[in-house]
Write a protein that holds these residues in place. Structure first.
Motif, PDB file in Angstrom:
ATOM      1  N   UNK A  34      15.137 -17.280   4.494  1.00 44.42           N
ATOM      2  CA  UNK A  34      14.502 -16.383   3.540  1.00 44.42           C
ATOM      3  C   UNK A  34      14.369 -14.961   4.056  1.00 44.42           C
ATOM      4  N   UNK A  35      14.186 -14.042   3.126  1.00 47.38           N
ATOM      5  CA  UNK A  35      14.106 -12.628   3.456  1.00 47.38           C
ATOM      6  C   UNK A  35      12.851 -11.996   2.854  1.00 47.38           C
ATOM      7  N   UNK A  36      12.354 -10.996   3.569  1.00 48.05           N
ATOM      8  CA  UNK A  36      11.378 -10.057   3.023  1.00 48.05           C
ATOM      9  C   UNK A  36      12.162  -8.815   2.648  1.00 48.05           C
ATOM     10  N   UNK A  37      12.124  -8.450   1.383  1.00 49.70           N
ATOM     11  CA  UNK A  37      12.948  -7.362   0.856  1.00 49.70           C
ATOM     12  C   UNK A  37      12.076  -6.304   0.200  1.00 49.70           C
ATOM     13  N   UNK A  38      12.363  -5.052   0.513  1.00 49.60           N
ATOM     14  CA  UNK A  38      11.708  -3.898  -0.133  1.00 49.60           C
ATOM     15  C   UNK A  38      12.647  -3.361  -1.211  1.00 49.60           C
ATOM     16  N   UNK A  39      12.085  -3.028  -2.377  1.00 46.91           N
ATOM     17  CA  UNK A  39      12.893  -2.484  -3.475  1.00 46.91           C
ATOM     18  C   UNK A  39      12.759  -0.968  -3.500  1.00 46.91           C
ATOM     19  N   UNK A  40      13.856  -0.293  -3.260  1.00 46.99           N
ATOM     20  CA  UNK A  40      13.862   1.167  -3.257  1.00 46.99           C
ATOM     21  C   UNK A  40      14.287   1.683  -4.620  1.00 46.99           C
ATOM     22  N   UNK A  41      13.518   2.609  -5.214  1.00 50.86           N
ATOM     23  CA  UNK A  41      13.889   3.117  -6.551  1.00 50.86           C
ATOM     24  C   UNK A  41      15.098   4.049  -6.473  1.00 50.86           C
TER      25      UNK A  41
ATOM     26  N   UNK B  12       0.815  -1.218   0.000  1.00 54.25           N
ATOM     27  CA  UNK B  12       0.000   0.000   0.000  1.00 54.25           C
ATOM     28  C   UNK B  12       0.848   1.267   0.000  1.00 54.25           C
ATOM     29  N   UNK B  13       2.125   1.160   0.364  1.00 50.33           N
ATOM     30  CA  UNK B  13       3.033   2.307   0.304  1.00 50.33           C
ATOM     31  C   UNK B  13       3.609   2.513  -1.096  1.00 50.33           C
ATOM     32  N   UNK B  14       3.227   1.657  -2.038  1.00 49.55           N
ATOM     33  CA  UNK B  14       3.696   1.781  -3.408  1.00 49.55           C
ATOM     34  C   UNK B  14       4.987   1.060  -3.703  1.00 49.55           C
ATOM     35  N   UNK B  15       5.708   0.580  -2.669  1.00 53.03           N
ATOM     36  CA  UNK B  15       6.960  -0.133  -2.884  1.00 53.03           C
ATOM     37  C   UNK B  15       6.701  -1.579  -3.300  1.00 53.03           C
ATOM     38  N   UNK B  16       7.641  -2.132  -4.048  1.00 56.10           N
ATOM     39  CA  UNK B  16       7.621  -3.546  -4.399  1.00 56.10           C
ATOM     40  C   UNK B  16       8.365  -4.324  -3.318  1.00 56.10           C
ATOM     41  N   UNK B  17       7.769  -5.451  -2.919  1.00 55.56           N
ATOM     42  CA  UNK B  17       8.365  -6.343  -1.924  1.00 55.56           C
ATOM     43  C   UNK B  17       8.531  -7.720  -2.546  1.00 55.56           C
ATOM     44  N   UNK B  18       9.621  -8.396  -2.195  1.00 56.67           N
ATOM     45  CA  UNK B  18       9.829  -9.765  -2.644  1.00 56.67           C
ATOM     46  C   UNK B  18      10.125 -10.652  -1.445  1.00 56.67           C
ATOM     47  N   UNK B  19       9.847 -11.941  -1.606  1.00 58.58           N
ATOM     48  CA  UNK B  19      10.251 -12.971  -0.644  1.00 58.58           C
ATOM     49  C   UNK B  19      11.245 -13.894  -1.324  1.00 58.58           C
ATOM     50  N   UNK B  20      12.352 -14.179  -0.627  1.00 62.49           N
ATOM     51  CA  UNK B  20      13.325 -15.121  -1.162  1.00 62.49           C
ATOM     52  C   UNK B  20      13.095 -16.496  -0.557  1.00 62.49           C
ATOM     53  N   UNK B  21      13.298 -17.514  -1.357  1.00 64.12           N
ATOM     54  CA  UNK B  21      12.916 -18.885  -1.024  1.00 64.12           C
ATOM     55  C   UNK B  21      14.125 -19.672  -0.518  1.00 64.12           C
ATOM     56  N   UNK B  22      14.290 -19.701   0.819  1.00 63.03           N
ATOM     57  CA  UNK B  22      15.350 -20.508   1.417  1.00 63.03           C
ATOM     58  C   UNK B  22      15.031 -20.689   2.890  1.00 63.03           C
ATOM     59  N   UNK B  23      15.850 -21.503   3.575  1.00 70.28           N
ATOM     60  CA  UNK B  23      15.624 -21.689   5.007  1.00 70.28           C
ATOM     61  C   UNK B  23      16.037 -20.458   5.807  1.00 70.28           C
TER      62      UNK B  23
END
Length: 373
Positions: A366-373, A353-364
């Motif tokens: 794993x990370x929640x990552x925000x993509x900053x422009x 909702x803040x307009x940023x893209x978030x990804x999850x990485x798949x591992x034991x």
């Protein structure tokens, strides 16, 4: 061969050539900087954004985590018991369109049974408890009959349509031929009500012996789903075998071909079915060969990433990148690989909702990552 079949074959060949041509990279791309929000997540599968801030993250082993803005994690109790084997476990999460007033959360998961495990849908209310939350009144509201032994090809993503119905993707569980049988949920896209019932207007709603929940069939293992905000249409992305990962726009009652047609080959190298086309079966919007193993997907809106507005992002597991697809209407006209330097399997991608893209990485870890422009 009849003239009609010759015409169809030529049309399919031209469509395939066009899809191969569009993978040329775009000339410009926005740079982004990954910022870790949380780490040490155990094979995270999906993320949802709470209106007041914070994130709900599913972990494949069956835990639902509340992740705070500072990366703190607490377990949200009340999740269903999962069949946690292979690709099975706790999978997607979606908040209801009226979440701020009803607090309803939907989860997909692999549900075990004596007949094997299938893909199911769970519904509960998120209620405050101390400094965290719990799921209250949870119940399974839909159980797929795509039951099989083993741990592969459950799907599964959720996407709410503009009319409030709920799309749910279901994998074929490795039982290829059943993806061609609308009496089975294997390899299908379902369209459900908020209570997990068949949505009125579904193509097989009144067909005796066929599953009224099914919207489209002939899919393999669709692990991404998103509504295109420009059209209101559902788009999905699914795993091929050795090549042939596909993006589709599932239409009511349409057959998307697996395992009769595919742009990939079996892992043994053998040809799949009859080739890449057959009358009565749909062509993908886009395909990858070799495979990237696609998962989550999202359409980009807003002003955070001006160069990306209207583009489609797809996470790649095997490819270990984020694919940015530039669209013109329903056509993919260029593709760029992002975040290759992370060298991470990307399981989910969302726009918050803040307009940023978030990804999850798949591992034991794993990370929640925000993509900053």
């Amino acid at each position: 061969m009849t003239f009609r079949n010759i015409f169809l074959a030529i049309g399919a060949a031209l469509a395939a050539a066009a899809m191969l041509a569009i993978v040329q990279p775009a000339q410009a791309q926005s740079s982004v900087r990954p910022e870790t929000v949380a780490d040490n997540l155990s094979f995270p599968w999906s993320v949802a954004f709470l209106p007041g801030g914070g994130y709900l993250v599913t972990e494949r082993d069956g835990l639902l985590k509340l992740v705070s803005e500072d990366g703190g994690q607490t377990v949200v109790p009340g999740t269903p018991e999962v069949f946690g084997y292979g690709q099975g476990g706790l999978l997607d999460i979606a908040l209801s369109p009226g979440f701020e007033s009803d607090g309803t959360v939907y989860l997909t998961y692999s549900q075990g049974s004596p007949e094997g495990a299938g893909t199911s849908l769970f519904k509960a209310r998120l209620v405050a408890e101390g400094s965290g939350y719990r799921l209250d009144g949870g119940r399974t509201i839909f159980s797929g009959n795509n039951r099989a032994y083993g741990g592969k090809h459950f799907g599964s993503r959720l996407a709410f349509a503009p009319d409030g119905t709920l799309f749910m993707t279901v994998g074929e569980r490795g039982d290829r031929d059943r993806a061609q049988d609308p009496a089975r949920h294997n390899g299908s896209v379902l369209r459900l009500t908020a209570e997990g019932l068949p949505a009125p207007g579904n193509p097989f709603f009144a067909e005796e012996g066929l599953k009224p929940e099914i919207w489209s069939f002939g899919h393999r293992n669709p692990q991404g789903a998103a509504i295109n905000p420009a059209t209101g249409d559902l788009w999905t992305v699914e795993h091929g075998a050795r090549g042939g990962d596909e993006i589709n726009i599932p239409r009511a009652g349409r057959n998307y071909g697996w395992p009769v047609i595919s742009y990939g080959r079996h892992y043994s190298g053998r040809k799949i079915g009859v080739g890449t086309s057959k009358p009565g079966m749909e062509q993908p919007v886009h395909y990858w060969d070799p495979s990237i193993a696609p998962s989550g997907m999202v359409f980009i809106s807003g002003d955070r990433y001006p160069d990306w507005r209207g583009d489609l992002l797809v996470g790649a597991l095997k490819g270990r990148h984020l694919a940015r697809l530039h669209l013109e209407g329903d056509a993919v006209v260029s593709e760029v690989k992002l975040l290759e330097d992370l060298r991470e399997r990307i399981r989910d991608v969302r726009q918050g909702p803040d307009g940023y893209v978030y990804i999850l990485t798949d591992s034991d870890k794993g990370k929640l990552i925000r993509l900053l422009p």
